[in-house]
Design an enzyme around this catalytic site. Structure first.
Site, PDB file in Angstrom:
ATOM      1  N   CYS A  14       0.841  -1.210   0.000  1.00 36.17           N
ATOM      2  CA  CYS A  14       0.000   0.000   0.000  1.00 36.17           C
ATOM      3  C   CYS A  14       0.872   1.254   0.000  1.00 36.17           C
ATOM      4  CB  CYS A  14      -0.903   0.015   1.223  1.00 36.17           C
ATOM      5  SG  CYS A  14      -1.970  -1.434   1.355  1.00 36.17           S
ATOM      6  N   ASP A 388      43.704  -5.753   9.096  1.00 36.38           N
ATOM      7  CA  ASP A 388      44.918  -4.955   9.173  1.00 36.38           C
ATOM      8  C   ASP A 388      45.528  -5.225  10.550  1.00 36.38           C
ATOM      9  OD1 ASP A 388      46.817  -2.836   8.732  1.00 36.38           O
ATOM     10  OD2 ASP A 388      45.579  -1.594  10.052  1.00 36.38           O
TER      11      ASP A 388
END
Length: 703
Positions: A14, A388
């Site tokens: 809707c 890292d």
């Protein structure tokens, strides 16, 4: 663009239909309705009266104030419950007096139908006129058909159950929205500023850079800033998800949304609220609700075809048995109506968004910022994590791990005299270590920096050197000293030597301190199903080997330049789904190359802007939780889809022996909707995932 809150949105389909209608208005092309968060974005030139008219066709409207929004929320919910209660009572009354004449019974049934589903059926009739087929249309056709063949009792039960289904569906989405809304309300509304020596209370939207604000005990900090006076512990849970308070003193940075636990702080504002870490976090979390995952996009596409297919099947059920097998038309017409109800895709459409909102909200509470449902889904599919080293697995701060002295008093005195005025990270690490021992404080003179070596200085008329191995060239090194240096190098330590013109006085072995949680995090990740953990670092081989063994990563690659990290990530993505974890600055290319970029930030702008996911803490401790939640969301969505389709399939199979009834059809749809809603909401309610910390790690491999 201007943003408004909406009330009365009934379903995602809707909302999409309303959006399309509003986009056809003048200046409405850019309109966007966000069903999950209950908001609409409109061009300021669009005619709001026309927008309201379109919204009213689906019993939705714009919210004018916070009070109205809250009142409407409770009022709408209460009205639905009241109508459903009355309708159910009327229906029971009709059942109790079942022997009454149809002239008496039909008005009672009709009253129950109108009370429980009049809004749905009004929309359904409008859609029928426009030949638009959605949930309301299917229910309206089914109800009209049931009434036409005289099945008043079952038609009424269908209306009541569908009304209850709609109510529960809205309740589930409302619960998810309220959970997100409570998260978004952590921002303070006002700030107390000091101007001309006087205190003034202003909205935080009026706060400007360099304003001096007063924050009393128990108050929230209005925006990012620096403490000018006062000391206190600050609860940064709004930013980092960490419950433990952080001690803050003059000169230290603080984040908006944090809570001052005790004392009075005066804070110099460094960012207007809209630019603060908290504002960015809340904005991104809110946006994250509206992103569509591949699964959701597939469901939306599937549902567009699903409804017409169900209507075709319904027509075949009504026509084929009577025409080709001489079956009773009324009986199979009834079966066809039941098939229509089975075709309602409510549960299927809800199988994903509530679970995703719950996952994003729960992670945000833990200080984990996920920028969209698509990234949450990807996080749950990751099988390789690339890390890292510096600042991620380690603290990114040098410290003296080991030292060896050959002339203890002179070694410490010279090191302190040369390094105490330096701001170099290695000098600070040395001073931290030297300060642990008593030493003579002397002043160094004639300091001279020698490129590629270190520093030379004169102390008490004698020349000394502090630096790397190059700085002691020409000095005769004894065998014992030489073996000590070689041993420290073998351990991957960075060496700082202290010497005079004839001998080495001592050696500092410096490394990047490994984070306390790195090993337990790695263990938890492996136990949670992550197949491969890889460390990518520009550091040298020995250091990489040492760190990888300590933390338990399964492989590592050392001596990598930034572009080489990118190539390694590309190689890893060929073998599986890869997430790259870094600091959001130096590792930006690798973060962008991976399937998923995860940055450690603690509120830094660069981290928030670079990655798909941001760990707002300054450690990896909550990463396993984030992955566990993401995996759980994905499992929940798969289970929801299976339940939604499975229950409907069972109901459809009942048409073969002619056993499908209208109430079984609506119960299959309602049951699926209730199940997927409740299962999705358990993601919010469940306690913290347990982490397994006793996994044995294989020996790291290196390349």
């Amino acid at each position: 663009m201007k943003e408004y809150r909406l009330k009365g949105l009934s379903c995602p389909n809707c909302a999409a239909d309303l959006e399309q209608q509003i986009q056809k208005l003048d200046n409405g092309e850019t309109a966007q309705i966000q069903y999950n968060s209950g908001k609409i974005q409109l061009d300021e030139k669009v005619d709001l009266n026309k927008v309201e008219k379109i919204l009213s066709s689906d019993h939705a409207s714009l919210v004018k104030s916070d009070d109205e929004d809250e009142h409407e929320l409770h009022s709408h919910s209460s009205n639905i419950k009241m109508y459903l209660g009355i309708a159910t009572g009327v229906f029971i009354l009709a059942l109790l007096v079942d022997g009454m004449t149809s002239v008496t019974a039909i008005p009672i049934y009709l009253t129950a139908i109108i009370l429980s589903g009049y809004q749905t059926f009004i929309k359904g009739l409008k859609n029928l006129v426009r030949l638009k087929f959605n949930i309301e249309t299917l229910m309206t056709i089914a109800l009209i058909g049931a009434v036409a063949i005289g099945e008043w009792r079952e038609g009424t039960l269908v209306a009541i159950l569908f009304g209850l289904n709609e109510y529960l569906e809205g309740l589930g989405m409302q619960k998810a929205r309220k959970s997100m809304a409570s998260l978004l309300q952590i921002a303070p509304k006002e700030a107390v500023i000091i101007r001309n020596g006087e205190e003034q209370t202003i909205p935080i939207s009026s706060l400007q850079v360099n304003d001096l604000v007063l924050v009393r005990s128990g108050d929230k900090l209005p925006s990012d800033g620096v403490i000018e006076s006062g000391n206190s512990s600050v609860n940064e849970a709004a930013i980092t998800g960490e419950a433990m308070p952080v001690e803050k003193a003059v000169g230290e940075d603080v984040f908006g949304g944090s809570i001052n636990n005790e004392g009075v702080l005066r804070i110099r504002i460094t960012k207007a609220y809209k630019d603060s870490s908290l504002a960015k976090i809340l904005h991104l979390v809110e946006e994250a609700q509206e992103t569509k995952t591949p699964t959701e996009q597939f469901i939306n596409r599937f549902s567009r075809y699903y409804t017409p297919i169900i209507m075709a099947i319904s027509a075949l059920v009504m026509i084929v048995p009577p025409v080709f097998f001489n079956a009773d038309f009324g009986e199979w017409f009834y079966q066809g109506l039941a098939v229509l109800i089975v075709g309602c895709p409510c549960a299927l459409i809800l199988s994903s968004p509530i679970a995703n909102i719950a996952g994003i909200t729960r992670n945000a509470r833990n200080g984990i910022l996920i920028k969209g449902s698509v990234y949450l889904e990807q996080l749950g599919m990751i099988d390789t994590l690339a890390f890292d080293k510096t600042g991620t697995l380690t603290k990114g701060k040098p410290y003296v791990e080991k030292y060896e002295t050959f002339d203890h008093e002179t070694f410490l005195t010279v090191a302190a005299a040369v390094e105490k005025h330096s701001s170099h990270p290695l000098a600070k690490a040395i001073m931290d270590k030297v300060s642990e021992f008593p030493y003579r404080e002397l002043e160094a003179e004639k300091l001279e920096t020698i490129a590629g070596q270190g520093i030379e200085a004169t102390i008490d008329g004698k020349r000394y050197r502090v630096g790397n191995e190059n700085s002691v060239k020409g000095i005769q090194i004894e065998e014992g000293v030489h073996s000590t240096i070689a041993s420290m190098k073998e351990e991957g330590l960075t060496l700082v030597l202290v010497a005079d013109d004839t001998k080495i006085l001592g050696v500092f072995g410096i490394s990047d301190e490994i984070r306390e949680e790195s090993e337990s995090v790695m263990s938890a990740l492996h136990s949670s199903g992550i197949k491969n953990t890889v460390m990518l670092t520009g550091d040298h081989q020995k250091t990489a080997e040492k760190v990888s063994k300590r933390v338990g990563v399964r492989s590592y690659f050392a001596g990598l330049m930034p572009e080489e990290k990118v190539e390694k990530v590309k190689e890893l993505t060929k073998e599986g789904k890869v997430a790259m974890i870094g600091d959001g600055i130096n590792d930006a290319p690798a973060l962008a190359t991976a399937n998923l970029g995860i940055a450690m930030g603690k509120g830094t702008d660069s981290a928030i802007e670079t990655a798909d996911i941001v760990l707002m803490q300054d450690h990896l401790g909550k990463l396993p939780d984030a992955i566990s939640i993401a995996k759980r969301v994905n499992r929940t969505i798969r289970l929801n889809i299976a339940l939604a389709l499975g229950l409907k399939l069972i109901a459809l199979l009942l048409t073969i022996p002619g056993l499908l009834t209208l109430w079984i059809a609506i119960l299959s749809d309602m049951g699926a909707t209730i199940l997927v809603t409740l299962i999705s909401l358990t993601i919010l309610w469940e306690k913290k995932e347990k982490q397994v910390n006793d996994v044995q790690h294989p020996e790291p491999q290196h390349s």
